[in-house]
Design a protein around this motif. Structure first.
Motif, PDB file in Angstrom:
ATOM      1  N   SER A  19       0.839  -1.191   0.000  1.00  0.00           N
ATOM      2  CA  SER A  19       0.000   0.000   0.000  1.00  0.00           C
ATOM      3  C   SER A  19       0.880   1.248   0.000  1.00  0.00           C
ATOM      4  N   ASN A  20       0.312   2.345  -0.435  1.00  0.00           N
ATOM      5  CA  ASN A  20       1.046   3.612  -0.444  1.00  0.00           C
ATOM      6  C   ASN A  20       1.475   4.010   0.968  1.00  0.00           C
ATOM      7  N   ALA A  21       0.634   3.693   1.959  1.00  0.00           N
ATOM      8  CA  ALA A  21       0.979   4.032   3.343  1.00  0.00           C
ATOM      9  C   ALA A  21       2.230   3.279   3.790  1.00  0.00           C
ATOM     10  N   THR A  22       2.355   2.023   3.380  1.00  0.00           N
ATOM     11  CA  THR A  22       3.541   1.235   3.739  1.00  0.00           C
ATOM     12  C   THR A  22       4.789   1.817   3.087  1.00  0.00           C
ATOM     13  N   VAL A  23       4.683   2.145   1.803  1.00  0.00           N
ATOM     14  CA  VAL A  23       5.819   2.726   1.088  1.00  0.00           C
ATOM     15  C   VAL A  23       6.211   4.059   1.740  1.00  0.00           C
ATOM     16  N   ASN A  24       5.218   4.871   2.104  1.00  0.00           N
ATOM     17  CA  ASN A  24       5.504   6.150   2.765  1.00  0.00           C
ATOM     18  C   ASN A  24       6.239   5.943   4.089  1.00  0.00           C
ATOM     19  N   ARG A  25       5.800   4.949   4.884  1.00  0.00           N
ATOM     20  CA  ARG A  25       6.487   4.681   6.157  1.00  0.00           C
ATOM     21  C   ARG A  25       7.935   4.272   5.916  1.00  0.00           C
ATOM     22  N   TRP A  26       8.162   3.419   4.919  1.00  0.00           N
ATOM     23  CA  TRP A  26       9.525   2.990   4.619  1.00  0.00           C
ATOM     24  C   TRP A  26      10.393   4.183   4.220  1.00  0.00           C
ATOM     25  N   PHE A  27       9.873   5.007   3.298  1.00  0.00           N
ATOM     26  CA  PHE A  27      10.670   6.138   2.831  1.00  0.00           C
ATOM     27  C   PHE A  27      10.865   7.189   3.919  1.00  0.00           C
ATOM     28  N   ASN A  28       9.911   7.316   4.837  1.00  0.00           N
ATOM     29  CA  ASN A  28      10.113   8.228   5.963  1.00  0.00           C
ATOM     30  C   ASN A  28      11.285   7.767   6.824  1.00  0.00           C
ATOM     31  N   THR A  29      11.430   6.462   6.963  1.00  0.00           N
ATOM     32  CA  THR A  29      12.569   5.919   7.708  1.00  0.00           C
ATOM     33  C   THR A  29      13.872   6.254   7.000  1.00  0.00           C
ATOM     34  N   TYR A  30      13.897   6.055   5.678  1.00  0.00           N
ATOM     35  CA  TYR A  30      15.103   6.367   4.900  1.00  0.00           C
ATOM     36  C   TYR A  30      15.428   7.853   4.982  1.00  0.00           C
TER      37      TYR A  30
END
Length: 186
Positions: A19-30
Motif C-alpha cells: 500500500s502507499n501508506a507502507t511505502v511512505n512509512r519505509w521512505f520516511n525511515t530512509y
C-alpha cells in the motif's frame, strides 16, 4: 538523483502489492536516516531530499451502529460479553483488561486504574467509571470470593483470561456479523 523522485520511481513486482501508506512509512525511515547523517556531518546533502509522499487512500473503517454493537455482543460467548462491553465503552485494550485486579477498582470515587505497558514502561491511567461499567463490576463482584489482588476476569481455573483469547473471541463475533476484524471498525 532522478530515481528518488516519486514520479520516476518504479517498483519491482513484489513491491507493487504494497500500500502507499507502507511505502511512505519505509521512505520516511530512509529520509530520517539520511537527514540524521547530514546533521552529524557524515554526508553533505540527503539523497532522499526529493522523495515525495505517495497519495494514501482514506480509511475504510466502518462506524459502529447500535445494532452492530448489539449483534456483535450477542454473538460473543457468555464469558466475553463483559469484556466486550469494557472494550467498547471505555476504549481500553484487552491487554489492559487482562491486568485488571479488584484493587484497581475504586467504587467510592468511581475510578478504574488502567495499567498499560508499552516499550517495557508501565503507565497508570485513572479512567472515570460510568454507571454501565460500574454495574458490570458490581455484578462480577457479587460472585467474587477471592482477594483484592486477584484478577477480575478469570477462567474456570481461576487463571486470568489472556488478552489473545479475548481478542479471538471478539474477532470471531465480529467476523460472524460481517466484519473481518475489530480493526475494521471505529
Amino acid at each position: 538523483q532522478n530515481w528518488l523522485l516519486s514520479d520516476h520511481l518504479e517498483l519491482d513486482e513484489p513491491f507493487k502489492k504494497l500500500s502507499n501508506a507502507t511505502v511512505n512509512r519505509w521512505f520516511n525511515t530512509y529520509k530520517h536516516f539520511f537527514n540524521t547523517t547530514v546533521q552529524w556531518g557524515m554526508i553533505p546533502i540527503s539523497p532522499a531530499r526529493f522523495v515525495k509522499k505517495l497519495q494514501e487512500s482514506p480509511s475504510q473503517k466502518k462506524r459502529w451502529t447500535d445494532a452492530d454493537v448489539s449483534e456483535v455482543r450477542n454473538s460473543c460467548p457468555e464469558w466475553c460479553k463483559d469484556i466486550f462491553d469494557l472494550v467498547y465503552l471505555l476504549g481500553i485494550r484487552p491487554s489492559s483488561i487482562e491486568r485488571l485486579k479488584w484493587s484497581d477498582i475504586n467504587f467510592e470515587n468511581n475510578l478504574i486504574k488502567i495499567t498499560s505497558i508499552k516499550c517495557q514502561r508501565v503507565n497508570y491511567v485513572s479512567v472515570p467509571m460510568i454507571d454501565i461499567v460500574k454495574d458490570i463490576f458490581l455484578r462480577r463482584k457479587n460472585g467474587f470470593l477471592g482477594f483484592p489482588d486477584n484478577h477480575i476476569f478469570v477462567d474456570k481455573n481461576n487463571m486470568p483470561i489472556r488478552a489473545a483469547t479475548m481478542c479471538k473471541a471478539i474477532s470471531r463475533s465480529i467476523y460472524i456479523n460481517g466484519g473481518s476484524s475489530y480493526r475494521d471498525w471505529e
